[in-house]
Design a protein around this motif. Structure first.
Motif, PDB file in Angstrom:
ATOM      1  N   ALA A 158       2.522   1.177  -5.781  1.00 12.65           N
ATOM      2  CA  ALA A 158       2.677   3.382  -5.909  1.00 12.65           C
ATOM      3  C   ALA A 158       3.601   2.696  -4.391  1.00 12.65           C
ATOM      4  CB  ALA A 158       1.722   4.200  -5.355  1.00 12.65           C
ATOM      5  N   ASP A 159       4.222   4.092  -4.409  1.00 11.57           N
ATOM      6  CA  ASP A 159       5.384   3.935  -2.834  1.00 11.57           C
ATOM      7  C   ASP A 159       4.692   4.093  -2.250  1.00 11.57           C
ATOM      8  OD1 ASP A 159       6.642   6.291  -1.049  1.00 11.57           O
ATOM      9  OD2 ASP A 159       8.370   4.474  -2.174  1.00 11.57           O
ATOM     10  N   ALA A 293      -8.510   8.254  -3.765  1.00  7.97           N
ATOM     11  CA  ALA A 293      -7.481   8.109  -4.272  1.00  7.97           C
ATOM     12  C   ALA A 293      -7.057   6.741  -4.576  1.00  7.97           C
ATOM     13  CB  ALA A 293      -6.021   8.327  -3.707  1.00  7.97           C
ATOM     14  N   LEU A 294      -6.149   6.303  -6.046  1.00 10.86           N
ATOM     15  CA  LEU A 294      -6.033   4.983  -6.014  1.00 10.86           C
ATOM     16  C   LEU A 294      -5.005   5.221  -7.744  1.00 10.86           C
ATOM     17  CD1 LEU A 294      -7.162   2.042  -5.693  1.00 10.86           C
ATOM     18  CD2 LEU A 294      -8.605   2.216  -7.853  1.00 10.86           C
ATOM     19  N   TRP A 295      -4.513   3.723  -7.935  1.00 10.06           N
ATOM     20  CA  TRP A 295      -3.762   3.857  -9.037  1.00 10.06           C
ATOM     21  C   TRP A 295      -3.872   3.701 -10.568  1.00 10.06           C
ATOM     22  CZ3 TRP A 295      -3.090   2.026  -4.542  1.00 10.06           C
ATOM     23  CH2 TRP A 295      -3.418   1.313  -4.339  1.00 10.06           C
ATOM     24  N   PRO A 348       0.257   7.451  -6.972  1.00 13.28           N
ATOM     25  CA  PRO A 348      -1.557   7.607  -7.074  1.00 13.28           C
ATOM     26  C   PRO A 348      -1.752   9.032  -7.009  1.00 13.28           C
ATOM     27  CG  PRO A 348      -1.005   7.463  -5.011  1.00 13.28           C
ATOM     28  CD  PRO A 348       0.515   7.646  -5.766  1.00 13.28           C
ATOM     29  N   PHE A 349      -3.381   9.129  -7.564  1.00 16.23           N
ATOM     30  CA  PHE A 349      -4.197  10.627  -7.827  1.00 16.23           C
ATOM     31  C   PHE A 349      -5.496   9.681  -7.079  1.00 16.23           C
ATOM     32  CE2 PHE A 349      -7.346  12.068 -10.773  1.00 16.23           C
ATOM     33  CZ  PHE A 349      -6.869  12.943 -10.942  1.00 16.23           C
TER      34      PHE A 349
END
Length: 365
Positions: A158-159, A293-295, A348-349
């Protein structure tokens, strides 16, 4: 969608969350002299929609038998199957760059089709990776970057700025009225990605919005459960007014949540950071970690292998500005290689009590 999710996704398309389990992991700690030779057999031919040919790749995580890296490996295995290639995961049982080097050297000696690596230390692995590149072996970094110049492409999950802002925002959410002491429990002190995210978090916190958050510093758990537990315990002892522990590591966040629960600090000290749905579901529901959070880790492994295959096929070189597509990712839209040959998987989510159950099943870890 809660406020944290909106913040993390501003200006970015929301990534689709796909099932994590594709095939079982067969990670090994075989001696370096044998490791690269234990490649899995080639899979079926790639679908017509995916033009790039597969490659016989060696995947070297920071450490094997780590659920995070095992799921990334499953994604790489799925990509290898789709593209008609193979991938074999080998590496150290502890997160130690000096132990990664022999696996890189063996893969080079045995002429692996590509090396895919999450670097324990960016500079320590660089000479061995540069030697592999000089021998004509494409090198793809994923998760944690080797030094610039020691890879052809780095697949960033992720960025960096987005992750840093997300960590700051979640800490702000969980500290009462965005006020009080916060501390970071990181992985290894040399971990490239951890250091970049923490620096981005600190940069974000210069904004007036975060002015009432007090920075108690960073401690390092080395992605080891026992060390991470000891460091989390030390944080509680050293900072009795601590409000939030931010752990941007899947090992550290679980350890911190366990420590908060065991210390009966639930409700007075919150934990957030980067974790896995299955690892964190109990602590989300228990109140120790209301959000994290995580991707999509499966997609991270899939993209890393797909990039390795395109490098091996010569369809990309790793130059800034190059574009390529991976039909099953990014809704089929092109990826663009950016500065320092970095390509970003996606945003990420944020997981919380309202959505955690569905992702425990779909992520599978």
């Amino acid at each position: 969608m809660n406020s944290s999710t909106r913040r993390l996704a501003v200006g970015l398309a929301v990534v689709a969350i796909v099932a994590a389990a594709c095939s079982s992991s067969t990670a090994t700690t075989a001696p370096a002299s044998q490791a690269a030779s234990q490649a899995a057999p080639a899979s079926q031919a790639a679908p017509a929609s995916q033009a790039a040919a597969g490659v016989a790749a060696v995947m070297i995580p920071k450490q094997i038998n780590n659920p995070y890296f095992d799921v990334a490996y499953k994604g790489a295995q799925k990509a290898a199957t789709d593209l008609g290639g193979s991938v074999n995961q080998v590496g150290p049982s502890a997160a130690d760059a000096t132990q990664q080097v022999p696996f890189i050297q063996t893969a080079t000696t045995q002429k692996a089709g590509a090396i895919i690596i999450s670097a324990d230390d960016a500079t320590a692995v660089a000479p061995a990776l540069k030697a592999a590149m000089a021998a004509g072996i494409p090198v793809v970094g994923y998760d944690s970057s080797p030094a610039v110049g020691a890879y052809n492409v780095f697949v960033n999950q992720a960025d960096t700025a987005g992750i840093g802002k997300g960590l700051a925002d979640m800490a702000c959410d969980l500290a009462p009225s965005c006020t009080g002491e916060i501390a970071v429990l990181s992985a290894a002190q040399s971990a490239t990605n951890q250091n970049a995210w923490i620096a981005a978090m600190q940069a974000t916190m210069k904004d007036a919005k975060y002015s009432k958050l007090v920075w108690d510093g960073v401690v390092y758990g080395n992605d080891d459960p026992q060390v991470s537990t000891q460091q989390a315990q030390a944080l509680l002892q050293a900072h009795p007014d601590l409000k939030v522990i931010v752990a941007p590591t899947t090992v550290g966040i679980v350890a911190a949540a366990q420590v908060v629960r065991q210390a009966k600090k639930t409700g007075s000290v919150a934990v957030t950071g980067l974790g896995t749905p299955k690892g964190m579901v109990d602590y989300v529901k228990g109140g120790e970690a209301p959000e994290f959070a995580l991707w999509n880790v499966t997609d991270l492994g899939y993209l890393a292998y797909a990039v390795a295959a395109q490098l091996a096929a010569g369809t990309i070189k790793g130059a800034e500005g190059e574009t390529f597509t991976v039909p099953s990712l990014n809704n089929g839209a092109p990826y663009t290689i950016g500065k320092d040959s970095v390509v970003v998987l996606g945003p990420p989510f944020v997981f919380n009590k309202a959505n955690i159950d569905q992702y425990v099943t779909s992520f599978g870890f």
